[in-house]
Design a protein around this motif. Sequence first.
Motif, PDB file in Angstrom:
ATOM      1  N   GLN A  18     -48.057 -27.105 -33.027  1.00 32.39           N
ATOM      2  CA  GLN A  18     -47.853 -27.468 -31.628  1.00 32.39           C
ATOM      3  C   GLN A  18     -49.197 -27.385 -30.917  1.00 32.39           C
ATOM      4  O   GLN A  18     -49.935 -26.425 -31.111  1.00 32.39           O
ATOM      5  CB  GLN A  18     -46.869 -26.501 -30.946  1.00 32.39           C
ATOM      6  N   ARG A  19     -49.492 -28.380 -30.103  1.00 32.22           N
ATOM      7  CA  ARG A  19     -50.723 -28.329 -29.296  1.00 32.22           C
ATOM      8  C   ARG A  19     -50.453 -27.473 -28.062  1.00 32.22           C
ATOM      9  O   ARG A  19     -49.484 -27.687 -27.343  1.00 32.22           O
ATOM     10  CB  ARG A  19     -51.134 -29.726 -28.867  1.00 32.22           C
ATOM     11  N   VAL A  20     -51.331 -26.513 -27.816  1.00 30.51           N
ATOM     12  CA  VAL A  20     -51.181 -25.581 -26.704  1.00 30.51           C
ATOM     13  C   VAL A  20     -52.489 -25.574 -25.916  1.00 30.51           C
ATOM     14  O   VAL A  20     -53.569 -25.471 -26.501  1.00 30.51           O
ATOM     15  CB  VAL A  20     -50.869 -24.156 -27.229  1.00 30.51           C
ATOM     16  N   ALA A  21     -52.380 -25.677 -24.592  1.00 28.93           N
ATOM     17  CA  ALA A  21     -53.572 -25.627 -23.740  1.00 28.93           C
ATOM     18  C   ALA A  21     -54.285 -24.299 -23.934  1.00 28.93           C
ATOM     19  O   ALA A  21     -53.654 -23.252 -24.004  1.00 28.93           O
ATOM     20  CB  ALA A  21     -53.186 -25.822 -22.284  1.00 28.93           C
ATOM     21  N   ASP A  22     -55.629 -24.351 -23.993  1.00 27.17           N
ATOM     22  CA  ASP A  22     -56.392 -23.122 -24.211  1.00 27.17           C
ATOM     23  C   ASP A  22     -56.907 -22.503 -22.913  1.00 27.17           C
ATOM     24  O   ASP A  22     -57.616 -21.515 -22.926  1.00 27.17           O
ATOM     25  CB  ASP A  22     -57.546 -23.372 -25.186  1.00 27.17           C
ATOM     26  N   GLY A  23     -56.569 -23.094 -21.763  1.00 26.13           N
ATOM     27  CA  GLY A  23     -56.992 -22.553 -20.477  1.00 26.13           C
ATOM     28  C   GLY A  23     -58.381 -22.991 -20.057  1.00 26.13           C
ATOM     29  O   GLY A  23     -58.813 -22.719 -18.945  1.00 26.13           O
ATOM     30  N   GLY A  24     -59.093 -23.676 -20.930  1.00 24.87           N
ATOM     31  CA  GLY A  24     -60.438 -24.144 -20.605  1.00 24.87           C
ATOM     32  C   GLY A  24     -60.539 -25.662 -20.620  1.00 24.87           C
ATOM     33  O   GLY A  24     -61.622 -26.212 -20.752  1.00 24.87           O
ATOM     34  N   GLY A  25     -59.406 -26.336 -20.524  1.00 19.70           N
ATOM     35  CA  GLY A  25     -59.398 -27.790 -20.520  1.00 19.70           C
ATOM     36  C   GLY A  25     -59.202 -28.407 -21.888  1.00 19.70           C
ATOM     37  O   GLY A  25     -59.086 -29.620 -22.013  1.00 19.70           O
ATOM     38  N   GLY A  26     -59.158 -27.601 -22.906  1.00 17.97           N
ATOM     39  CA  GLY A  26     -58.938 -28.097 -24.262  1.00 17.97           C
ATOM     40  C   GLY A  26     -57.591 -27.645 -24.773  1.00 17.97           C
ATOM     41  O   GLY A  26     -56.707 -27.271 -24.001  1.00 17.97           O
ATOM     42  N   TRP A  27     -57.442 -27.684 -26.060  1.00 20.03           N
ATOM     43  CA  TRP A  27     -56.196 -27.241 -26.672  1.00 20.03           C
ATOM     44  C   TRP A  27     -56.478 -26.599 -28.016  1.00 20.03           C
ATOM     45  O   TRP A  27     -57.544 -26.750 -28.579  1.00 20.03           O
ATOM     46  CB  TRP A  27     -55.223 -28.407 -26.827  1.00 20.03           C
ATOM     47  N   GLN A  28     -55.494 -25.875 -28.488  1.00 23.92           N
ATOM     48  CA  GLN A  28     -55.558 -25.260 -29.808  1.00 23.92           C
ATOM     49  C   GLN A  28     -54.204 -25.456 -30.489  1.00 23.92           C
ATOM     50  O   GLN A  28     -53.240 -25.857 -29.841  1.00 23.92           O
ATOM     51  CB  GLN A  28     -55.910 -23.787 -29.720  1.00 23.92           C
ATOM     52  N   VAL A  29     -54.153 -25.192 -31.761  1.00 23.10           N
ATOM     53  CA  VAL A  29     -52.906 -25.355 -32.513  1.00 23.10           C
ATOM     54  C   VAL A  29     -52.205 -24.005 -32.628  1.00 23.10           C
ATOM     55  O   VAL A  29     -52.817 -23.009 -33.000  1.00 23.10           O
ATOM     56  CB  VAL A  29     -53.175 -25.924 -33.920  1.00 23.10           C
ATOM     57  N   ALA A  30     -50.939 -23.998 -32.287  1.00 24.54           N
ATOM     58  CA  ALA A  30     -50.081 -22.828 -32.483  1.00 24.54           C
ATOM     59  C   ALA A  30     -48.944 -23.276 -33.396  1.00 24.54           C
ATOM     60  O   ALA A  30     -48.542 -24.437 -33.367  1.00 24.54           O
ATOM     61  CB  ALA A  30     -49.535 -22.334 -31.146  1.00 24.54           C
ATOM     62  N   TRP A  31     -48.446 -22.387 -34.211  1.00 26.39           N
ATOM     63  CA  TRP A  31     -47.385 -22.733 -35.151  1.00 26.39           C
ATOM     64  C   TRP A  31     -46.051 -22.222 -34.644  1.00 26.39           C
ATOM     65  O   TRP A  31     -45.906 -21.049 -34.318  1.00 26.39           O
ATOM     66  CB  TRP A  31     -47.708 -22.164 -36.528  1.00 26.39           C
ATOM     67  N   GLN A  32     -45.070 -23.131 -34.576  1.00 27.95           N
ATOM     68  CA  GLN A  32     -43.731 -22.810 -34.092  1.00 27.95           C
ATOM     69  C   GLN A  32     -42.758 -22.771 -35.267  1.00 27.95           C
ATOM     70  O   GLN A  32     -42.691 -23.721 -36.058  1.00 27.95           O
ATOM     71  CB  GLN A  32     -43.266 -23.863 -33.098  1.00 27.95           C
ATOM     72  N   ALA A  33     -42.017 -21.678 -35.385  1.00 29.41           N
ATOM     73  CA  ALA A  33     -41.014 -21.549 -36.446  1.00 29.41           C
ATOM     74  C   ALA A  33     -39.852 -22.494 -36.153  1.00 29.41           C
ATOM     75  O   ALA A  33     -39.322 -22.510 -35.037  1.00 29.41           O
ATOM     76  CB  ALA A  33     -40.522 -20.117 -36.541  1.00 29.41           C
ATOM     77  N   LEU A  34     -39.459 -23.287 -37.138  1.00 34.36           N
ATOM     78  CA  LEU A  34     -38.331 -24.208 -36.995  1.00 34.36           C
ATOM     79  C   LEU A  34     -37.058 -23.653 -37.606  1.00 34.36           C
ATOM     80  O   LEU A  34     -35.968 -24.082 -37.266  1.00 34.36           O
ATOM     81  CB  LEU A  34     -38.658 -25.553 -37.653  1.00 34.36           C
ATOM     82  N   GLY A  35     -37.199 -22.720 -38.525  1.00 40.90           N
ATOM     83  CA  GLY A  35     -36.027 -22.146 -39.179  1.00 40.90           C
ATOM     84  C   GLY A  35     -36.394 -21.592 -40.542  1.00 40.90           C
ATOM     85  O   GLY A  35     -37.519 -21.745 -41.019  1.00 40.90           O
ATOM     86  N   THR A  36     -35.421 -20.973 -41.164  1.00 36.92           N
ATOM     87  CA  THR A  36     -35.599 -20.365 -42.472  1.00 36.92           C
ATOM     88  C   THR A  36     -34.881 -21.207 -43.516  1.00 36.92           C
ATOM     89  O   THR A  36     -33.756 -21.640 -43.296  1.00 36.92           O
ATOM     90  CB  THR A  36     -35.028 -18.933 -42.477  1.00 36.92           C
ATOM     91  N   LEU A  37     -35.563 -21.435 -44.635  1.00 36.47           N
ATOM     92  CA  LEU A  37     -34.982 -22.186 -45.742  1.00 36.47           C
ATOM     93  C   LEU A  37     -35.049 -21.341 -47.008  1.00 36.47           C
ATOM     94  O   LEU A  37     -36.032 -20.635 -47.239  1.00 36.47           O
ATOM     95  CB  LEU A  37     -35.764 -23.489 -45.984  1.00 36.47           C
ATOM     96  N   TRP A  38     -34.007 -21.413 -47.811  1.00 33.55           N
ATOM     97  CA  TRP A  38     -34.043 -20.787 -49.125  1.00 33.55           C
ATOM     98  C   TRP A  38     -34.646 -21.793 -50.078  1.00 33.55           C
ATOM     99  O   TRP A  38     -34.320 -22.987 -50.030  1.00 33.55           O
ATOM    100  CB  TRP A  38     -32.651 -20.362 -49.561  1.00 33.55           C
ATOM    101  N   ALA A  39     -35.540 -21.337 -50.946  1.00 32.25           N
ATOM    102  CA  ALA A  39     -36.305 -22.250 -51.789  1.00 32.25           C
ATOM    103  C   ALA A  39     -36.558 -21.673 -53.168  1.00 32.25           C
ATOM    104  O   ALA A  39     -36.494 -20.457 -53.382  1.00 32.25           O
ATOM    105  CB  ALA A  39     -37.653 -22.540 -51.123  1.00 32.25           C
TER     106      ALA A  39
END
Length: 114
Positions: A18-39
């Motif tokens: 997910q793109r998240v504003a960094d407070g300085g006019g740019g952005w950084q990547v943050a990871w959002q959990a979508l769910g748990t899968l058995w694998a």
Amino acid sequence: MARGIPRLSSRLTLEAPQRVADGGGGWQVAWQALGTLWAELRPVHGREAVNGARESARITHRVTVRGAPEGSPRRPLPEQRFRQGGRLFAIHGIADQDGTGAYLTCWVEEGPFA
């Protein structure tokens, strides 16, 4: 060609960038959990690489999960990753395991870069 029924014994969290504003006019990547899968998590190949003066291990795995329809949040995509505790797995490709849609095979690379 069918591989048989996978042993889904590893619990993985599917995450999306997910793109998240960094407070300085740019952005950084943050990871959002979508769910748990058995694998089923199977190592495929390992090698060591040198980046500058640092050595790092690159390990590829084949991850099998239950099938999910196109567009479902439970269907992994190549820009996403799996997490298992402190381990990260970048998803590079996904395919229907045997053409029935029951299971998906994901080719992933493990490492801190994921």
